[in-house]
Structures are given as structure tokens and as C-alpha cells.
Design a protein around this motif. Structure first.
Motif, mmCIF file in Angstrom:
data_model
loop_
_atom_site.group_PDB
_atom_site.id
_atom_site.type_symbol
_atom_site.label_atom_id
_atom_site.label_comp_id
_atom_site.label_asym_id
_atom_site.label_seq_id
_atom_site.Cartn_x
_atom_site.Cartn_y
_atom_site.Cartn_z
ATOM 1 N N ALA A 50 47.202 2.545 39.723
ATOM 2 C CA ALA A 50 48.390 3.042 39.014
ATOM 3 C C ALA A 50 49.181 1.872 38.435
ATOM 4 O O ALA A 50 49.661 1.929 37.289
ATOM 5 C CB ALA A 50 49.258 3.862 39.959
ATOM 6 N N GLN A 51 49.299 0.795 39.204
ATOM 7 C CA GLN A 51 50.004 -0.392 38.726
ATOM 8 C C GLN A 51 49.244 -1.035 37.568
ATOM 9 O O GLN A 51 49.833 -1.471 36.576
ATOM 10 C CB GLN A 51 50.156 -1.395 39.865
ATOM 11 C CG GLN A 51 50.922 -2.661 39.502
ATOM 12 C CD GLN A 51 52.389 -2.395 39.303
ATOM 13 O OE1 GLN A 51 53.039 -1.806 40.161
ATOM 14 N NE2 GLN A 51 52.933 -2.805 38.175
ATOM 15 N N LEU A 101 55.480 -9.747 29.511
ATOM 16 C CA LEU A 101 54.119 -9.593 30.009
ATOM 17 C C LEU A 101 53.902 -10.442 31.255
ATOM 18 O O LEU A 101 53.186 -10.044 32.178
ATOM 19 C CB LEU A 101 53.117 -9.978 28.925
ATOM 20 C CG LEU A 101 51.649 -9.654 29.213
ATOM 21 C CD1 LEU A 101 51.450 -8.162 29.377
ATOM 22 C CD2 LEU A 101 50.756 -10.194 28.104
ATOM 23 N N GLY A 102 54.509 -11.603 31.285
ATOM 24 C CA GLY A 102 54.418 -12.458 32.462
ATOM 25 C C GLY A 102 54.966 -11.766 33.696
ATOM 26 O O GLY A 102 54.411 -11.888 34.798
ATOM 27 N N SER A 103 56.044 -11.004 33.526
ATOM 28 C CA SER A 103 56.600 -10.243 34.646
ATOM 29 C C SER A 103 55.621 -9.176 35.114
ATOM 30 O O SER A 103 55.485 -8.912 36.316
ATOM 31 C CB SER A 103 57.927 -9.594 34.234
ATOM 32 O OG SER A 103 58.898 -10.579 33.911
ATOM 33 N N ASN A 107 53.947 -8.617 38.826
ATOM 34 C CA ASN A 107 53.962 -7.342 39.552
ATOM 35 C C ASN A 107 52.554 -6.947 40.005
ATOM 36 O O ASN A 107 52.358 -6.460 41.124
ATOM 37 C CB ASN A 107 54.550 -6.236 38.674
ATOM 38 C CG ASN A 107 56.034 -6.428 38.418
ATOM 39 O OD1 ASN A 107 56.727 -7.091 39.182
ATOM 40 N ND2 ASN A 107 56.519 -5.860 37.327
ATOM 41 N N LEU A 108 51.579 -7.167 39.131
ATOM 42 C CA LEU A 108 50.201 -6.818 39.484
ATOM 43 C C LEU A 108 49.666 -7.755 40.565
ATOM 44 O O LEU A 108 48.910 -7.330 41.448
ATOM 45 C CB LEU A 108 49.308 -6.877 38.246
ATOM 46 C CG LEU A 108 47.916 -6.263 38.399
ATOM 47 C CD1 LEU A 108 48.023 -4.777 38.747
ATOM 48 C CD2 LEU A 108 47.104 -6.442 37.122
ATOM 49 N N THR A 109 50.063 -9.004 40.504
ATOM 50 C CA THR A 109 49.673 -9.961 41.546
ATOM 51 C C THR A 109 50.225 -9.528 42.899
ATOM 52 O O THR A 109 49.536 -9.601 43.924
ATOM 53 C CB THR A 109 50.181 -11.372 41.199
ATOM 54 O OG1 THR A 109 49.593 -11.797 39.957
ATOM 55 C CG2 THR A 109 49.811 -12.368 42.283
ATOM 56 N N TYR A 146 40.773 -10.685 38.447
ATOM 57 C CA TYR A 146 41.341 -9.966 37.303
ATOM 58 C C TYR A 146 42.727 -10.497 36.953
ATOM 59 O O TYR A 146 43.016 -10.804 35.793
ATOM 60 C CB TYR A 146 41.405 -8.473 37.608
ATOM 61 C CG TYR A 146 42.116 -7.661 36.552
ATOM 62 C CD1 TYR A 146 41.494 -7.361 35.342
ATOM 63 C CD2 TYR A 146 43.416 -7.196 36.754
ATOM 64 C CE1 TYR A 146 42.144 -6.623 34.369
ATOM 65 C CE2 TYR A 146 44.070 -6.460 35.781
ATOM 66 C CZ TYR A 146 43.434 -6.175 34.600
ATOM 67 O OH TYR A 146 44.078 -5.454 33.623
ATOM 68 N N THR A 147 43.583 -10.609 37.958
ATOM 69 C CA THR A 147 44.946 -11.082 37.678
ATOM 70 C C THR A 147 44.929 -12.545 37.228
ATOM 71 O O THR A 147 45.743 -12.943 36.385
ATOM 72 C CB THR A 147 45.841 -10.914 38.913
ATOM 73 O OG1 THR A 147 45.235 -11.542 40.055
ATOM 74 C CG2 THR A 147 46.062 -9.446 39.226
#
Length: 216
Positions: A50-51, A101-103, A107-109, A146-147
Motif C-alpha cells: 500500500a505504501q 519525492l525524497g520524502s 517513508n518507503l524506507t 528497491y528503495t
């Protein structure tokens, strides 16, 4: 005047193709009758997906806007009297988009770390325990890859914008330094490669997640 046109639209098309492919990454079903801890792992995986989907939408929006700005950039720098002020304004907006986008990458990290923490504490007592743990470990690794790849692609986009700005630093095109144009194109190529690598990592995540579902 020389033709200063940057050959970058293909770069944007590649990005959009990549993200049209990654958007197919799906959640996994949880068997409610199964009390095994694999259910908790799948729920954690679905939270990550979802993230990732939210992040994917953000990336598509950013790449789409930068793609439009690149078209404008190419059109203007090919003119005898380019609208340099417009190009600088667009590049400033691109910087803002990349900062946002960096933020999203941060968040994904964080979501990746949560998945790893949750799945690392699960205990298994079935015959498939070893396979389940190994599969979860591989999913965690591919999430990290991926991240990381997305972070690299993000950095290359920043380098592209920086060099595109440096290229038109002066108002007089006769004084534009072609090295900045070349560096921008190099950053473009490196960014495209990083995005392609992130797509491969996402495909591997999906494969391993489907294997995990079968272990329920």
C-alpha cells in the motif's frame, strides 16, 4: 547558434513504461482460518505494498511533470532567443518536486524497516518454517534493494536538474558550457538504469511474496 537540444524525452518514456509495469504489483490474500504466523507476515507485506503504491503514484506525477518541462527546455534552447527565465522557473519547480519525492523515499524506507522488524520476530513451528523464514528474508532484501535503487534514481534526477540549470546559467546562449549539457545527459542515462533496476527488484518481491502465500 549551435543546436543545444537535450535528447531526453526517451528517458521519460522509459520511466513511464517502468512504472506502468510496477503498478501491477498486487497484495496477497490472507487465509483467515489459518492462525500460522505467515498470516501476520502477509499482512505486513500488504501494508508495504500500500505504501509502495502511494509512492508509485507520486513518482509518476513527478516524472510526468519533469517530462513536460524537458520538452519545454528542448524547445526553448533550440531557439535563437530562448526564454531562459521560463526554463529557470520550471527547473526550480522540478527541484521542489524532487524534494517531495525524497520524502516519499524516506517513508518507503521506513515501511521496509517495519516489515523487517515485524517478520523477524515471528516464530514458526510447521515443517515449512525454514522456507518461510528464508522467503521473508529475501523479500526484505529485495525491498531494501528497491528503495536503494529508487534513491539512486532520485539522486540522478537531481543531478540532471542541477546540470540543466548550470547549462543556462548565463543569459547569452553563446556562453553556454556544453559540459553541463553532457553531464545532464549522463545523469539521465544513469537515472534510467537505476529505475530499471528498481523494477527488477519489485518483480522479485512479487515472486517471493507469491511463494510466501503458498506457505500458509
Amino acid at each position: 547558434m549551435m543546436n543545444y537540444r537535450l535528447s531526453i524525452p526517451l528517458f521519460i518514456l522509459v520511466f513511464l513504461l517502468i512504472f506502468s509495469l510496477t503498478s501491477g504489483c498486487t497484495s496477497l490474500s490472507v487465509r483467515t482460518a489459518d492462525t500460522h504466523n505467515t498470516t501476520a507476515a502477509i499482512q505486513s507485506y500488504n501494508t508495504w505494498i500500500a505504501q509502495q503504491r502511494n509512492f508509485d503514484l507520486e513518482v509518476q506525477g513527478t516524472i510526468g511533470q519533469i517530462g513536460n518541462d524537458i520538452k519545454t527546455y528542448n524547445t526553448e534552447i533550440a531557439r535563437d532567443q530562448p526564454n531562459v527565465a521560463l526554463l529557470r522557473e520550471n527547473l526550480a519547480k522540478d527541484h521542489q518536486l524532487l524534494e517531495q519525492l525524497g520524502s516519499g523515499i524516506d517513508n518507503l524506507t521506513a515501511a521496509t524497516s517495519r516489515f523487517e522488524q515485524i517478520t523477524a520476530t515471528l516464530q514458526y513451528d510447521k515443517a515449512s518454517a525454514t522456507s518461510t523464514i528464508e522467503t521473508l528474508d529475501m523479500i526484505s532484501q529485495y525491498m531494501k534493494i528497491y528503495t536503494l535503487d529508487m534513491g539512486n534514481a532520485h539522486q540522478h534526477l537531481i543531478e540532471y536538474v542541477n546540470n540543466a540549470e548550470a547549462y543556462i546559467r548565463t543569459d547569452d546562449p553563446n556562453y553556454w558550457n556544453d559540459k553541463y549539457r553532457q553531464d545532464a545527459m549522463l545523469a539521465k542515462d544513469q537515472g534510467s538504469k537505476a529505475f530499471a533496476e528498481s523494477n527488477l527488484a519489485l518483480e522479485n518481491i512479487t515472486i517471493k511474496a507469491q511463494q510466501l502465500e503458498k506457505l500458509q
